[in-house]
Scaffold this active site. Structure first.
Site, PDB file in Angstrom:
ATOM      1  N   GLN A  10       7.034   4.855   1.762  1.00 17.07           N
ATOM      2  CA  GLN A  10       7.376   3.373   1.682  1.00 17.07           C
ATOM      3  C   GLN A  10       6.966   2.666   0.518  1.00 17.07           C
ATOM      4  OE1 GLN A  10       5.971   1.865   5.447  1.00 17.07           O
ATOM      5  NE2 GLN A  10       6.689  -0.316   4.851  1.00 17.07           N
ATOM      6  N   SER A  88       2.489  10.061   2.106  1.00 18.84           N
ATOM      7  CA  SER A  88       2.596   9.236   3.244  1.00 18.84           C
ATOM      8  C   SER A  88       3.522   9.446   4.154  1.00 18.84           C
ATOM      9  CB  SER A  88       2.381   7.865   2.882  1.00 18.84           C
ATOM     10  OG  SER A  88       2.063   6.958   4.069  1.00 18.84           O
ATOM     11  N   LEU A  89       4.605   8.551   4.438  1.00 18.04           N
ATOM     12  CA  LEU A  89       5.776   8.778   5.078  1.00 18.04           C
ATOM     13  C   LEU A  89       6.511  10.032   4.582  1.00 18.04           C
ATOM     14  CD1 LEU A  89       8.355   7.712   6.567  1.00 18.04           C
ATOM     15  CD2 LEU A  89       8.767   6.411   4.683  1.00 18.04           C
ATOM     16  N   ARG A 113       6.724   6.250  14.289  1.00 18.19           N
ATOM     17  CA  ARG A 113       5.804   5.911  13.580  1.00 18.19           C
ATOM     18  C   ARG A 113       5.745   4.603  13.028  1.00 18.19           C
ATOM     19  NH1 ARG A 113       4.755   6.252   7.875  1.00 18.19           N
ATOM     20  NH2 ARG A 113       2.424   7.351   7.362  1.00 18.19           N
ATOM     21  N   HIS A 196      -3.182   3.431   6.369  1.00 16.79           N
ATOM     22  CA  HIS A 196      -4.240   4.565   6.275  1.00 16.79           C
ATOM     23  C   HIS A 196      -5.573   4.202   6.276  1.00 16.79           C
ATOM     24  CE1 HIS A 196      -0.736   7.314   5.259  1.00 16.79           C
ATOM     25  NE2 HIS A 196      -0.320   6.262   4.411  1.00 16.79           N
ATOM     26  N   GLN A 245      -3.272  11.516   9.358  1.00 20.87           N
ATOM     27  CA  GLN A 245      -2.862  10.765   8.298  1.00 20.87           C
ATOM     28  C   GLN A 245      -2.655   9.339   8.443  1.00 20.87           C
ATOM     29  OE1 GLN A 245       1.005   9.619   7.111  1.00 20.87           O
ATOM     30  NE2 GLN A 245       1.076  11.516   5.706  1.00 20.87           N
TER      31      GLN A 245
END
Length: 301
Positions: A10, A88-89, A113, A196, A245
């Site tokens: 992102q 991440s994503l 998500r 996170h 995560q």
């Protein structure tokens, strides 16, 4: 020489993203239309012509970056990654690229998500801040010193760049401590909440149920997952790491170091922007990096 394919997260979105894929490749057009049907709205229209504000909506941002990355990868001429990783994503994109999960299933999970994270962000005033020019250990120490509030290291992006995550009040205090500790710069980020961090626990529960109900395959090559920073091929372990995560740190520095230790000499970033190429160059100056972010397989240096 091993070839790693890496996928951004992102923040890399921009108006017009993916349009050249749609216009130039029938496979891409078909995948975008399939995505519109799965999501229940025409995300392709928002990606191609939407405003910056439109693209900032979490329910749009995460699927948009995922689609740009994955469609870009799937439209390459027989790509053969020796390993994959995502920031991440981007880990969901990496798992489509190595065959661990089907495109349609991954898109559904990304959408779940995104919406779950948005709801979690609305529960507690929270934010993130980037810390530049300070050793990771000193940033960790500053976070640990705040015991009555949530402040944790969230993204280990490269040496000298660590993002922290937590409540608004906790991050404000941490920023002062880190400036006093000698950080070159500490800057709050324009994000919706504390990604996170433990504050994402409500989203984690929702995502866990969806991931556990989704079929994962043994991948063609290892994925280096954010929370463990090592090669993973077991589908059950991949699932658990994806769930963890949401509340765990993105150990990108350690992921890249592990890939290099395991033989990666070339990194190709597939998706919008060049952020990961820049981070990899800071992690190891000897690594060769390039990127594919258009619909014509143009290599971005």
């Amino acid at each position: 020489m091993k070839h790693a394919y890496v996928f951004p997260g992102q923040g890399a979105q921009f108006t017009g993203m993916g349009k050249s894929f749609y216009d130039n490749d029938p496979r891409a057009k078909e995948l975008f239309e399939k995505a519109n049907d799965i999501l229940g709205f025409r995300i392709s229209d928002i990606m191609f012509t939407g405003s910056e504000e439109d693209l900032k909506q979490t329910k749009v941002t995460q699927p948009a970056v995922f689609l740009h990355s994955v469609i870009g990868f799937l439209c390459l001429n027989n790509p053969r990654p020796d390993m994959t990783a995502g920031h991440s994503l981007g880990e969901f994109s990496a798992l489509v690229a190595n065959g661990a999960i089907a495109f349609e299933d991954a898109l559904r999970l990304v959408s779940i998500r995104a919406n779950a994270m948005q709801k979690a962000c609305e529960l507690v005033p929270s934010t993130m801040a980037v810390v530049l020019g300070l050793d990771d250990a000193k940033v960790e120490e500053a976070c640990a010193a705040i015991t009555d509030d949530v402040v944790v290291p969230a993204n280990y992006n490269c040496p000298g760049q660590l993002v922290i995550s937590g409540t608004k009040t906790g991050i404000a205090r941490a920023m002062e401590i880190l400036k006093a500790a000698g950080a070159k710069r500490v800057m709050e980020l324009a994000v919706g909440g504390a990604f996170h961090s433990p504050l994402m626990a409500p989203a984690q529960e929702e995502l866990k149920a969806a991931i556990e109900a989704t079929a994962f395959n043994t991948p063609h090559c290892p994925v280096y997952q954010n929370v463990v920073a090592k090669a993973v091929t077991d589908p059950a372990e991949i699932k658990q790491n994806l769930i963890t995560q949401l509340t765990g740190a993105v150990r990108w520095t350690q992921c890249v170091q592990a890939m290099i230790a395991d033989g990666a000499a070339r990194f190709t970033e597939v998706g919008p922007g060049k952020v990961l190429q820049g981070l990899i160059a800071k992690i190891d100056k000897t690594a060769v990096t390039d990127g594919i972010s258009t619909g014509t397989e143009e290599v971005v240096k």
